[in-house]
Design a protein around this motif. Structure first.
Motif, PDB file in Angstrom:
ATOM      1  N   ASN A   1       6.091  -4.845  12.380  1.00 33.89           N
ATOM      2  CA  ASN A   1       7.416  -5.381  12.050  1.00 33.89           C
ATOM      3  C   ASN A   1       8.220  -4.263  11.394  1.00 33.89           C
ATOM      4  O   ASN A   1       8.153  -4.058  10.178  1.00 33.89           O
ATOM      5  N   ASP A   2       8.977  -3.531  12.227  1.00 31.61           N
ATOM      6  CA  ASP A   2       9.682  -2.367  11.700  1.00 31.61           C
ATOM      7  C   ASP A   2      11.025  -2.727  11.065  1.00 31.61           C
ATOM      8  O   ASP A   2      11.848  -1.855  10.806  1.00 31.61           O
ATOM      9  N   GLN A   3      11.220  -4.006  10.809  1.00 28.90           N
ATOM     10  CA  GLN A   3      12.432  -4.432  10.111  1.00 28.90           C
ATOM     11  C   GLN A   3      12.169  -4.695   8.624  1.00 28.90           C
ATOM     12  O   GLN A   3      13.101  -4.934   7.860  1.00 28.90           O
ATOM     13  N   GLU A   4      10.886  -4.651   8.224  1.00 26.37           N
ATOM     14  CA  GLU A   4      10.512  -4.972   6.849  1.00 26.37           C
ATOM     15  C   GLU A   4       9.836  -3.774   6.183  1.00 26.37           C
ATOM     16  O   GLU A   4       9.178  -2.965   6.848  1.00 26.37           O
ATOM     17  N   PRO A   5       9.946  -3.661   4.837  1.00 21.79           N
ATOM     18  CA  PRO A   5       9.275  -2.568   4.127  1.00 21.79           C
ATOM     19  C   PRO A   5       7.780  -2.845   3.965  1.00 21.79           C
ATOM     20  O   PRO A   5       7.301  -3.954   4.201  1.00 21.79           O
ATOM     21  N   TRP A   6       7.040  -1.807   3.553  1.00 20.76           N
ATOM     22  CA  TRP A   6       5.619  -1.963   3.262  1.00 20.76           C
ATOM     23  C   TRP A   6       5.444  -2.528   1.846  1.00 20.76           C
ATOM     24  O   TRP A   6       6.237  -2.248   0.944  1.00 20.76           O
ATOM     25  N   THR A   7       4.348  -3.300   1.671  1.00 13.50           N
ATOM     26  CA  THR A   7       3.890  -3.649   0.321  1.00 13.50           C
ATOM     27  C   THR A   7       2.663  -2.809   0.029  1.00 13.50           C
ATOM     28  O   THR A   7       2.003  -2.296   0.944  1.00 13.50           O
ATOM     29  N   ASN A   8       2.325  -2.674  -1.257  1.00 10.73           N
ATOM     30  CA  ASN A   8       1.167  -1.856  -1.632  1.00 10.73           C
ATOM     31  C   ASN A   8      -0.114  -2.367  -0.980  1.00 10.73           C
ATOM     32  O   ASN A   8      -0.881  -1.598  -0.376  1.00 10.73           O
ATOM     33  N   ASP A   9      -0.363  -3.661  -1.117  1.00  7.39           N
ATOM     34  CA  ASP A   9      -1.604  -4.229  -0.589  1.00  7.39           C
ATOM     35  C   ASP A   9      -1.677  -4.090   0.928  1.00  7.39           C
ATOM     36  O   ASP A   9      -2.732  -3.775   1.495  1.00  7.39           O
ATOM     37  N   GLU A  10      -0.544  -4.334   1.570  1.00  6.67           N
ATOM     38  CA  GLU A  10      -0.502  -4.278   3.037  1.00  6.67           C
ATOM     39  C   GLU A  10      -0.824  -2.872   3.537  1.00  6.67           C
ATOM     40  O   GLU A  10      -1.607  -2.684   4.474  1.00  6.67           O
ATOM     41  N   LEU A  11      -0.250  -1.862   2.893  1.00  2.64           N
ATOM     42  CA  LEU A  11      -0.445  -0.487   3.345  1.00  2.64           C
ATOM     43  C   LEU A  11      -1.844   0.022   3.009  1.00  2.64           C
ATOM     44  O   LEU A  11      -2.478   0.713   3.814  1.00  2.64           O
ATOM     45  N   GLU A  12      -2.371  -0.343   1.816  1.00  2.00           N
ATOM     46  CA  GLU A  12      -3.724   0.085   1.458  1.00  2.00           C
ATOM     47  C   GLU A  12      -4.748  -0.516   2.419  1.00  2.00           C
ATOM     48  O   GLU A  12      -5.715   0.147   2.822  1.00  2.00           O
ATOM     49  N   ALA A  13      -4.526  -1.765   2.803  1.00  4.61           N
ATOM     50  CA  ALA A  13      -5.430  -2.409   3.760  1.00  4.61           C
ATOM     51  C   ALA A  13      -5.362  -1.712   5.117  1.00  4.61           C
ATOM     52  O   ALA A  13      -6.381  -1.544   5.804  1.00  4.61           O
ATOM     53  N   GLU A  14      -4.161  -1.282   5.502  1.00  5.02           N
ATOM     54  CA  GLU A  14      -4.003  -0.597   6.789  1.00  5.02           C
ATOM     55  C   GLU A  14      -4.712   0.754   6.781  1.00  5.02           C
ATOM     56  O   GLU A  14      -5.298   1.173   7.790  1.00  5.02           O
ATOM     57  N   LEU A  15      -4.699   1.450   5.632  1.00  5.59           N
ATOM     58  CA  LEU A  15      -5.393   2.737   5.534  1.00  5.59           C
ATOM     59  C   LEU A  15      -6.896   2.558   5.712  1.00  5.59           C
ATOM     60  O   LEU A  15      -7.566   3.372   6.359  1.00  5.59           O
ATOM     61  N   VAL A  16      -7.432   1.491   5.127  1.00  2.29           N
ATOM     62  CA  VAL A  16      -8.865   1.199   5.294  1.00  2.29           C
ATOM     63  C   VAL A  16      -9.142   0.807   6.740  1.00  2.29           C
ATOM     64  O   VAL A  16     -10.128   1.242   7.351  1.00  2.29           O
ATOM     65  N   ASN A  17      -8.247  -0.011   7.303  1.00  2.55           N
ATOM     66  CA  ASN A  17      -8.407  -0.462   8.686  1.00  2.55           C
ATOM     67  C   ASN A  17      -8.407   0.714   9.659  1.00  2.55           C
ATOM     68  O   ASN A  17      -9.125   0.712  10.666  1.00  2.55           O
ATOM     69  N   GLN A  18      -7.609   1.745   9.342  1.00  6.28           N
ATOM     70  CA  GLN A  18      -7.539   2.929  10.198  1.00  6.28           C
ATOM     71  C   GLN A  18      -8.593   3.971   9.829  1.00  6.28           C
ATOM     72  O   GLN A  18      -8.580   5.078  10.364  1.00  6.28           O
ATOM     73  N   LYS A  19      -9.482   3.605   8.875  1.00  6.56           N
ATOM     74  CA  LYS A  19     -10.616   4.446   8.493  1.00  6.56           C
ATOM     75  C   LYS A  19     -10.189   5.803   7.923  1.00  6.56           C
ATOM     76  O   LYS A  19     -10.857   6.822   8.112  1.00  6.56           O
ATOM     77  N   VAL A  20      -9.054   5.801   7.249  1.00  7.10           N
ATOM     78  CA  VAL A  20      -8.634   7.028   6.570  1.00  7.10           C
ATOM     79  C   VAL A  20      -9.549   7.277   5.372  1.00  7.10           C
ATOM     80  O   VAL A  20      -9.954   8.406   5.102  1.00  7.10           O
ATOM     81  N   ASP A  21      -9.884   6.217   4.641  1.00  3.89           N
ATOM     82  CA  ASP A  21     -10.838   6.280   3.527  1.00  3.89           C
ATOM     83  C   ASP A  21     -11.312   4.856   3.273  1.00  3.89           C
ATOM     84  O   ASP A  21     -10.741   3.886   3.799  1.00  3.89           O
ATOM     85  N   GLU A  22     -12.327   4.737   2.462  1.00  3.86           N
ATOM     86  CA  GLU A  22     -12.812   3.392   2.151  1.00  3.86           C
ATOM     87  C   GLU A  22     -11.899   2.737   1.125  1.00  3.86           C
ATOM     88  O   GLU A  22     -11.028   3.390   0.527  1.00  3.86           O
ATOM     89  N   ALA A  23     -12.097   1.447   0.914  1.00  2.00           N
ATOM     90  CA  ALA A  23     -11.260   0.700  -0.031  1.00  2.00           C
ATOM     91  C   ALA A  23     -11.319   1.342  -1.407  1.00  2.00           C
ATOM     92  O   ALA A  23     -12.394   1.693  -1.906  1.00  2.00           O
ATOM     93  N   GLY A  24     -10.155   1.528  -2.015  1.00  5.47           N
ATOM     94  CA  GLY A  24     -10.055   2.158  -3.324  1.00  5.47           C
ATOM     95  C   GLY A  24      -9.924   3.656  -3.265  1.00  5.47           C
ATOM     96  O   GLY A  24      -9.640   4.299  -4.277  1.00  5.47           O
ATOM     97  N   GLY A  25     -10.131   4.257  -2.082  1.00  2.00           N
ATOM     98  CA  GLY A  25     -10.059   5.712  -1.956  1.00  2.00           C
ATOM     99  C   GLY A  25      -8.648   6.245  -2.086  1.00  2.00           C
ATOM    100  O   GLY A  25      -8.435   7.360  -2.573  1.00  2.00           O
TER     101      GLY A  25
END
Length: 530
Positions: A49-73
């Motif tokens: 949804n490129d009409q809305e901004p990111w939230t902290n939780d939403e973006l951190e979850a996406e980073l984990v989902n994309q395997k950039v780092d584990e949760a909390g990293g």
């Protein structure tokens, strides 16, 4: 999204390998998070949804989902302040912080701030139209009407209508908003050969084209008064030009040509354009274009000092006149004729100058006549052949004759002299050359080139100097002193330099006779190694 996962997975594998490689060390090294800026940017702008901004939780979850780092990293702090973007409607500032330390298994340290552009692209800013642009548009419209004549009232009324483009050089985006056409006075001449003129007036307002108001707008200081205009034009009832007028014009041009001698095509071109009113002596027509159709050889003119140049002169009707249907269909307005010129300006003959051990060999046998490149070369060769100035190499064994010629120049020496001569006659500088009577039996009918006069194209009185030597018999000193010409001995600049050349043949009494025409040649040096 699958492609994104593949890209990021390679990053994760690399990072894991790095961690494993240093795990034996007492202190594990972490990557700075700015090393994956590109991948973080890709993730930011892959939001569904490129009409809305990111939230902290939403973006951190996406980073984990994309395997950039584990949760909390990686911790994310997305700004709540949404600003207007530079190229998009909105933008959001987001800080990424890597939480890796020597005491945990997180991959990244440090922090980086990235901008998330979203909300769709901003529309391009409207182009502002100023008072000056409006004034210039109206002035250009009147200038257009001063130079263009309309054939009928219907043509005027169909041209000047609301929302139509403005003739002339209007500012971008402007059209006629409202417009009225008014027919004014007309003049009816008593002479039927003079066209009838009718004045008309157009008035109204200038505006922005329909549906273009999203792209253009007037500057604030532009008033409704600035948009108003009034201009005048002319309607002409054209007089028909019959074929008799064209016939007379053709005769006038040809009669003028017969009484003129031209130094070259450009001389003819410029004189005809400059003197056309006096030559045509008819207000109904003018010269539209003049074309150089090339050099031809006229056998009846072979002894003349002038070349024959075919030309085409196209006529056009002046304002208020039209060619008759018959003139147009028969293309009678296209006049084909010929002129006589002293010099050929275009397509110089390539003349190779061989250089060896400080010596220059400026021999006419190295002039190339490439008939496949242009007809001018072919015609000049025909002239030289007809005047018995040159002839083809021996048809039975041209290489033998060429070898004898090269041998006579004494360029090559040594035990391998014959091999060098054989190689030279197969070189490209012998391509499309002629013998210039080398090896021919002595005969008064043959013109053997014993010397050459070269004329610098920038010298003063060039035409008079060339004309003064053609067909004349003098000593070399007399030729040079009277014409400021160079000879093969005195010429210095022989590298990619063009000259007019006149061939000389030596008489039994020591004088020289000049050929009756000049050639346009381009000297090019070729270094020959002995």
């Amino acid at each position: 999204m699958k492609k994104l996962l593949l890209v990021l997975s390679s990053l994760v594998v690399t990072s894991s390998a790095s961690t494993i490689a240093v795990s034996c060390s007492t202190k594990a090294e972490k990557q700075n998070i700015d090393s994956i800026e590109r991948f973080l940017t890709i993730i930011l702008h892959s939001k569904e949804n490129d009409q809305e901004p990111w939230t902290n939780d939403e973006l951190e979850a996406e980073l984990v989902n994309q395997k950039v780092d584990e949760a909390g990293g990686i911790s994310v702090k997305a700004s709540d302040e949404i600003k207007e973007g530079t190229i998009t409607n909105k933008q959001q500032s987001i800080v990424f912080t890597g939480n890796g330390t020597s005491k945990n298994g997180y991959k990244y340290t440090g922090s980086i701030t990235l901008i998330y552009n979203f909300g769709g692209n901003k529309p391009a800013p409207k182009k502002k139209i100023s008072q000056q642009e409006l004034a210039t548009t109206i002035t250009a419209l009147q200038s257009f009407l001063d130079t263009i004549y309309f054939k009928s009232e219907n043509a005027v009324r169909s041209t000047f209508v609301p929302n139509a483009n403005i003739p002339g050089t209007p500012a971008e985006g402007l059209v006629f908003k409202t417009i009225t056409v008014t027919i004014l006075d007309s003049t009816q001449p008593t002479d039927p050969s003079i066209p009838k003129l009718t004045k008309f007036e157009i008035s109204g307002t200038i505006g922005i084209k329909n549906n273009d108001d999203g792209y253009y707008e007037f500057e604030d200081e532009v008033t409704e008064e600035d948009k108003k205009f009034t201009c005048q034009g002319t309607i002409v009832d054209a007089v028909i030009i019959e074929d008799t007028v064209i016939t007379e014009a053709t005769k006038s041009i040809n009669d003028w040509i017969k009484n003129e001698k031209f130094s070259d095509y450009n001389d003819f071109h410029d004189k005809l354009l400059t003197q056309q009113k006096e030559i045509l002596a008819n207000e109904q027509i003018a010269i539209d274009s003049i074309t150089d159709s090339g050099i031809t050889e006229n056998e009846t003119n072979i002894d003349s000092i002038y070349w024959t140049n075919q030309v085409s002169v196209n006529l056009k009707p002046n304002v208020g006149y039209e060619f008759s249907k018959e003139v147009i269909e028969s293309e009678q307005y296209k006049i084909k004729t010929e002129i006589e010129i002293l010099k050929i300006q275009s397509n110089p003959l390539k003349w190779h100058v061989l250089t060896s051990k400080g010596n220059k060999y400026i021999e006419p046998q190295f002039i190339q006549f490439d008939k496949n490149v242009n007809t001018t070369s072919k015609i000049q060769k025909e002239y030289l052949s007809n005047q018995q100035i040159t002839n083809e190499w021996n048809q039975d064994n041209d290489k033998l004759q060429q070898k004898e010629f090269v041998k006579s120049l004494n360029i090559f020496t040594g035990d391998d002299k014959d091999k060098k001569i054989s190689e030279s006659v197969n070189s490209y500088y012998f391509t499309n050359t002629t013998a210039f009577n080398y090896g021919s039996d002595a005969s008064e009918s043959l013109f053997k080139v014993d010397e050459v006069l070269f004329f610098d194209k920038t010298q003063e009185n060039l035409n008079n100097n060339i004309e003064s030597v053609l067909g004349q018999t003098k000593s070399i000193d007399e030729f040079v002193s009277s014409s400021n010409a160079l000879t093969r001995t005195t010429i210095e600049n022989t590298q990619n330099t063009s000259y007019y050349a006149v061939f000389l043949t030596k008489n039994s009494n020591g004088t020289y006779k000049a050929a009756n025409r000049t050639l346009n040649v381009l000297l090019q040096e070729i270094a020959v190694v002995d």
